[in-house]
Design a protein around this motif. Sequence first.
Motif, mmCIF file in Angstrom:
data_model
loop_
_atom_site.group_PDB
_atom_site.id
_atom_site.type_symbol
_atom_site.label_atom_id
_atom_site.label_comp_id
_atom_site.label_asym_id
_atom_site.label_seq_id
_atom_site.Cartn_x
_atom_site.Cartn_y
_atom_site.Cartn_z
ATOM 1 N N GLY A 111 7.477 5.653 7.430
ATOM 2 C CA GLY A 111 7.933 6.580 6.408
ATOM 3 C C GLY A 111 8.897 5.969 5.400
ATOM 4 O O GLY A 111 9.459 4.894 5.613
ATOM 5 N N PHE A 112 9.055 6.680 4.295
ATOM 6 C CA PHE A 112 10.083 6.488 3.275
ATOM 7 C C PHE A 112 9.857 5.303 2.343
ATOM 8 O O PHE A 112 10.557 5.203 1.334
ATOM 9 C CB PHE A 112 11.473 6.367 3.914
ATOM 10 N N VAL A 113 8.936 4.389 2.648
ATOM 11 C CA VAL A 113 8.691 3.286 1.718
ATOM 12 C C VAL A 113 8.173 3.829 0.388
ATOM 13 O O VAL A 113 8.614 3.418 -0.687
ATOM 14 C CB VAL A 113 7.689 2.277 2.308
ATOM 15 N N GLY A 114 7.238 4.787 0.458
ATOM 16 C CA GLY A 114 6.678 5.370 -0.756
ATOM 17 C C GLY A 114 7.644 6.270 -1.498
ATOM 18 O O GLY A 114 7.375 6.665 -2.638
ATOM 19 N N LEU A 115 8.767 6.607 -0.897
ATOM 20 C CA LEU A 115 9.803 7.393 -1.579
ATOM 21 C C LEU A 115 10.821 6.487 -2.249
ATOM 22 O O LEU A 115 11.153 6.654 -3.430
ATOM 23 C CB LEU A 115 10.510 8.310 -0.575
ATOM 24 N N VAL A 167 10.841 3.061 -2.899
ATOM 25 C CA VAL A 167 10.420 2.000 -3.819
ATOM 26 C C VAL A 167 10.142 2.503 -5.235
ATOM 27 O O VAL A 167 10.660 1.926 -6.201
ATOM 28 C CB VAL A 167 9.196 1.257 -3.243
ATOM 29 N N PRO A 168 9.332 3.568 -5.449
ATOM 30 C CA PRO A 168 9.099 4.005 -6.830
ATOM 31 C C PRO A 168 10.367 4.410 -7.570
ATOM 32 O O PRO A 168 10.502 4.142 -8.767
ATOM 33 C CB PRO A 168 8.150 5.202 -6.661
ATOM 34 N N HIS A 169 11.319 5.037 -6.860
ATOM 35 C CA HIS A 169 12.560 5.428 -7.514
ATOM 36 C C HIS A 169 13.354 4.205 -7.958
ATOM 37 O O HIS A 169 13.893 4.177 -9.074
ATOM 38 C CB HIS A 169 13.396 6.292 -6.569
ATOM 39 N N LEU A 170 13.446 3.196 -7.114
ATOM 40 C CA LEU A 170 14.160 1.989 -7.495
ATOM 41 C C LEU A 170 13.457 1.267 -8.634
ATOM 42 O O LEU A 170 14.105 0.732 -9.545
ATOM 43 C CB LEU A 170 14.291 1.061 -6.284
ATOM 44 N N ALA A 201 0.825 -1.212 0.000
ATOM 45 C CA ALA A 201 0.000 0.000 0.000
ATOM 46 C C ALA A 201 0.855 1.257 0.000
ATOM 47 O O ALA A 201 0.584 2.213 -0.736
ATOM 48 C CB ALA A 201 -0.926 -0.013 1.217
ATOM 49 N N LEU A 202 1.907 1.282 0.816
ATOM 50 C CA LEU A 202 2.754 2.466 0.891
ATOM 51 C C LEU A 202 3.564 2.662 -0.388
ATOM 52 O O LEU A 202 3.749 3.799 -0.857
ATOM 53 C CB LEU A 202 3.690 2.354 2.097
ATOM 54 N N GLY A 203 4.058 1.564 -0.978
ATOM 55 C CA GLY A 203 4.782 1.685 -2.231
ATOM 56 C C GLY A 203 3.896 2.205 -3.348
ATOM 57 O O GLY A 203 4.296 3.084 -4.129
ATOM 58 N N LEU A 204 2.677 1.680 -3.441
ATOM 59 C CA LEU A 204 1.742 2.109 -4.471
ATOM 60 C C LEU A 204 1.300 3.552 -4.258
ATOM 61 O O LEU A 204 1.220 4.336 -5.208
ATOM 62 C CB LEU A 204 0.536 1.174 -4.499
ATOM 63 N N SER A 205 1.014 3.923 -3.015
ATOM 64 C CA SER A 205 0.566 5.291 -2.751
ATOM 65 C C SER A 205 1.676 6.285 -3.053
ATOM 66 O O SER A 205 1.420 7.377 -3.580
ATOM 67 C CB SER A 205 0.111 5.438 -1.293
ATOM 68 N N LEU A 240 4.778 -4.734 -5.456
ATOM 69 C CA LEU A 240 5.621 -5.840 -5.010
ATOM 70 C C LEU A 240 6.887 -5.327 -4.322
ATOM 71 O O LEU A 240 7.351 -5.909 -3.331
ATOM 72 C CB LEU A 240 5.999 -6.726 -6.195
ATOM 73 N N GLY A 241 7.455 -4.236 -4.840
ATOM 74 C CA GLY A 241 8.661 -3.689 -4.241
ATOM 75 C C GLY A 241 8.420 -3.173 -2.833
ATOM 76 O O GLY A 241 9.241 -3.390 -1.931
ATOM 77 N N GLY A 242 7.290 -2.498 -2.620
ATOM 78 C CA GLY A 242 6.969 -2.010 -1.288
ATOM 79 C C GLY A 242 6.747 -3.154 -0.316
ATOM 80 O O GLY A 242 7.208 -3.111 0.832
#
Length: 347
Positions: free
Chosen positions: A272-276, A278-281, A85-89, A299-301
């Motif tokens: 914090g920071f999961v949503g920052l 994961v998308p960059h990687l 959820a945090l990675g997607l958001s 999946l990454g998150g």
Amino acid sequence: MAATDAPPAPGTAAARSPGPRRVLGLAGLAAALAALMFASITVGSRTVPWPEIAAALGGSVEGFDQAAVAKRVPRTLLAVLAGAALGLSGAAMQGVTRNPLADPGILGVNMGASLAVVTGISYFGLASATATIWTAIAGAGATAVFVHVIGSLGRGGATPLKLALAGAATSVALSSFISAVVLPRNDVADQVRSWQIGGVGGGTYEAIAQVLPFLAVGAAVCLLSANGLDLLALGDELAAGLGTRVAVVRTAASLGAVVLCGATTAVTGPIGFVGLVVPHLCRLLVGVGHRWLLPFSVLGGAALLTAADVVGRLVARPAEIDVGIVTALIGAPFFVYIVRRQKVRAL
């Protein structure tokens, strides 16, 4: 609003980049997540013999060792759901704002959800899980709107730097408000203080069942917004010229992201920071097209948060480090790296 890298135009070499490679990457990430889930169930602060692990996975809960393993199963599932959820958001927020620093934690959204929950518990007798989730979503949404309005003031509109500064200032202010709410209430202070760190150690099947419908709706809205987010990356005027309802896409994707991070925060506390990160990687693997970026971020998150939970259980054995602390140790240097590398100009 900051400029962003546009998705490849149809018919170009970039657009024809081999899909099988991305499918294999997605399959590999899913396999890595499965391995991390197995490690999360079998490895912990307490060493459990393999026969006891096998018995516990088979449904037996006789003895302390088997009970310990059985408790890790809902904890692992919650880590997977919360990380996804945090990675997607985070990916959706970055797409909506075209801001490389967009993240529920950095923009203060998680802290807004936390303040709403703490206030509800302390002064309004908030007790049921469903009411807590709705309250967290409302707090997250109000904070997201507030930060965007503040970051849009002045010349240049909502630039990445202004949004990050507005979010950081809002987070500090909301954190102070949380302390002001909790300090006079000794009856809830311990509960709130532990929850405020952010963790999945208290995961239960009941909590997962309560939050799962909210996460499913938020994820569906974000994933269905993928094409619209790709067009938004071309700029509002060009996207509107191509027939995109810019306001509808931006509102829908933002709402989906707020539901995801608000519901997650209600169950796990602010992480914090999961949503920052994961998308960059994931962009390094699949580029900026959201039709691939969003599933990879899911999946990454999940993989990142599950791995962080396992690390938190191992590095301080027999004690544990909450997953919110581990992700902060990973994400803070990554945040500084992004600011220095991109100079917060563009995605």
